[in-house]
Design an enzyme around this catalytic site. Structure first.
Site, PDB file in Angstrom:
ATOM      1  N   SER A   1      77.950 -34.463 -33.381  1.00 56.85           N
ATOM      2  CA  SER A   1      76.575 -34.006 -33.110  1.00 56.85           C
ATOM      3  C   SER A   1      75.257 -34.837 -33.335  1.00 56.85           C
ATOM      4  O   SER A   1      74.486 -34.414 -32.943  1.00 56.85           O
ATOM      5  CB  SER A   1      76.574 -32.714 -33.978  1.00 56.85           C
ATOM      6  OG  SER A   1      77.587 -31.670 -33.551  1.00 56.85           O
TER       7      SER A   1
ATOM      8  N   TYR B   1      73.231 -27.108 -38.825  1.00 62.20           N
ATOM      9  CA  TYR B   1      73.879 -25.790 -38.333  1.00 62.20           C
ATOM     10  C   TYR B   1      73.529 -25.074 -39.630  1.00 62.20           C
ATOM     11  O   TYR B   1      72.348 -24.585 -39.808  1.00 62.20           O
ATOM     12  CB  TYR B   1      75.470 -26.039 -38.999  1.00 62.20           C
ATOM     13  CG  TYR B   1      75.993 -27.207 -38.139  1.00 62.20           C
ATOM     14  CD1 TYR B   1      75.738 -27.482 -36.873  1.00 62.20           C
ATOM     15  CD2 TYR B   1      76.676 -28.185 -39.007  1.00 62.20           C
ATOM     16  CE1 TYR B   1      76.267 -28.518 -36.127  1.00 62.20           C
ATOM     17  CE2 TYR B   1      77.247 -29.486 -38.139  1.00 62.20           C
ATOM     18  CZ  TYR B   1      77.040 -29.637 -36.804  1.00 62.20           C
ATOM     19  OH  TYR B   1      77.565 -30.417 -36.182  1.00 62.20           O
TER      20      TYR B   1
ATOM     21  N   TYR C   1      80.125 -33.736 -22.441  1.00 63.55           N
ATOM     22  CA  TYR C   1      79.703 -33.462 -24.061  1.00 63.55           C
ATOM     23  C   TYR C   1      80.796 -34.273 -25.086  1.00 63.55           C
ATOM     24  O   TYR C   1      80.492 -34.696 -26.115  1.00 63.55           O
ATOM     25  CB  TYR C   1      79.793 -32.208 -23.902  1.00 63.55           C
ATOM     26  CG  TYR C   1      79.489 -31.551 -25.433  1.00 63.55           C
ATOM     27  CD1 TYR C   1      78.390 -31.594 -25.946  1.00 63.55           C
ATOM     28  CD2 TYR C   1      80.537 -30.971 -26.147  1.00 63.55           C
ATOM     29  CE1 TYR C   1      78.025 -30.889 -27.210  1.00 63.55           C
ATOM     30  CE2 TYR C   1      80.385 -30.503 -27.367  1.00 63.55           C
ATOM     31  CZ  TYR C   1      79.129 -30.547 -27.821  1.00 63.55           C
ATOM     32  OH  TYR C   1      78.979 -30.059 -29.309  1.00 63.55           O
TER      33      TYR C   1
ATOM     34  N   VAL D   1      79.961 -33.850 -37.632  1.00 69.03           N
ATOM     35  CA  VAL D   1      81.363 -33.335 -38.387  1.00 69.03           C
ATOM     36  C   VAL D   1      82.271 -34.764 -38.579  1.00 69.03           C
ATOM     37  O   VAL D   1      83.203 -34.579 -39.204  1.00 69.03           O
ATOM     38  CB  VAL D   1      82.152 -32.347 -37.639  1.00 69.03           C
ATOM     39  CG1 VAL D   1      81.505 -31.114 -37.657  1.00 69.03           C
ATOM     40  CG2 VAL D   1      82.558 -32.781 -36.531  1.00 69.03           C
TER      41      VAL D   1
ATOM     42  N   LYS E   1      73.599 -35.421 -30.334  1.00 70.84           N
ATOM     43  CA  LYS E   1      72.763 -34.419 -29.799  1.00 70.84           C
ATOM     44  C   LYS E   1      71.175 -34.822 -29.631  1.00 70.84           C
ATOM     45  O   LYS E   1      70.319 -34.130 -28.814  1.00 70.84           O
ATOM     46  CB  LYS E   1      72.876 -32.948 -30.388  1.00 70.84           C
ATOM     47  CG  LYS E   1      74.484 -32.481 -30.292  1.00 70.84           C
ATOM     48  CD  LYS E   1      74.733 -31.314 -31.075  1.00 70.84           C
ATOM     49  CE  LYS E   1      76.092 -30.780 -30.840  1.00 70.84           C
ATOM     50  NZ  LYS E   1      76.366 -29.728 -31.806  1.00 70.84           N
TER      51      LYS E   1
END
Length: 309
Positions: free
Chosen positions: A64, A243, A191, A261, A67
């Site tokens: 992530s 998160y 993605y 992660v 992103k």
């Protein structure tokens, strides 16, 4: 800033007895194979110096953290219209939650939860074939890190594609609301590959340095984004980058950051440095357990916080 090396050496020594804490992301089969007893840290200052400790040269899946780079590309491509399709608020829900998405008519809360990141990827895909969009992101990250060797771990990408049912559900759901403009398999293909980009702490710290230096890479001299945009990306990282643990991370560390992660965390100390830490064991909200604590120690020792020393 000469005291950085002894600080991170001391953090590494403290972490030695705790290696293996947390739980690797075993729902992605390739990540389940990673030895959890690893810890690496790299700090690159806005003066261009890099300090390392532990497994700072070991490659890992950035997941992530990608992103942040994809959002930077999307903002460059479509500007503020990004925010018509994705929000800027912390979610308060799990990173892969579908409940909130239904309540809010397919508009994800922010660009760092999975649904939001999938929409951002869909924006970057506009006018491209999936392969071209992946290539654009990889070129951008190589440019930021000034390192042509950065690549995608295809085994991880395939592993995610084979098990990413929740992401397929999120994407199809948003497509039903008209908030995904490309075929689901195309957007998710990009993605999954962006999440499978493989980097080490040194490369990652260098790639994030533009956010610590008002949008400009001080090592290469390249201007990446405006000062204002760098501030805004940092603001989103501070409020939404971890998160469900974003508020807790801001409370303890006080710096913008983005976790993945794969066990990596990229953190920005504005005007000071870019920091990358990696340890594969995750805490209960999906952030690196030892990495989060190491960053708290570093921020405390160095007096780095966006909330004042």
């Amino acid at each position: 800033m000469q005291n950085i090396q002894p600080v991170i050496d001391s953090i590494y020594d403290i972490m030695q007895s705790r290696l293996g804490e947390g739980k690797v992301a075993d729902y992605i089969p390739e990540l389940a194979k990673i030895d959890p007893k690893q810890f690496g840290m790299a700090v690159t200052t806005v003066e261009g110096e890099t300090f390392v400790a532990g497994n700072a040269q070991t490659q890992f899946s950035i997941q992530s953290i990608s992103k942040v780079f994809m959002l930077t590309l999307a903002l460059g491509k479509t500007g503020e219209s990004v925010w018509k399709r994705v929000g800027r608020e912390p979610s308060g829900s799990a990173f892969n939650s579908i409940v909130q998405l239904e309540r809010e008519s397919g508009i994800p809360r922010n660009p760092f939860v999975n649904a939001g990141a999938i929409v951002v990827t869909d924006m970057v895909l506009a006018g491209h074939q999936p392969r071209e969009a992946i290539g654009e992101l990889l070129r951008f990250i190589r440019y930021l890190a000034d390192d042509e060797t950065i690549s995608i771990d295809n085994k991880v990408a395939q592993s995610e594609q084979a098990t990413g049912y929740r992401n397929f559900a999120l994407a199809n759901f948003m497509r039903s609301f008209g908030n995904l403009h490309h075929p689901v398999e195309h957007t998710l293909g990009v993605y999954f590959h962006q999440c499978a980009i493989s980097m080490n702490c040194v490369q990652l710290a260098r790639a994030g340095l533009f956010l610590a230096n008002r949008g400009r890479n001080p090592i290469t001299g390249h201007s990446v984004v405006s000062d204002r945009r760098a501030r805004r990306i940092n603001a989103l990282m501070l409020t939404c980058g971890h998160y469900d643990g974003s508020g807790d991370f801001a409370y303890h560390v006080g710096l913008p950051g983005k976790s993945g992660v794969g066990g990596g965390i990229l953190v920005v100390a504005p005007g000071k440095a870019s920091v990358a830490v990696w340890s594969p064991g995750l805490n209960e909200v999906g952030n690196s357990a030892l990495g989060s604590e190491a960053l708290e120690m570093l921020a405390n020792e160095m007096g780095w916080s966006v909330f004042g020393a």
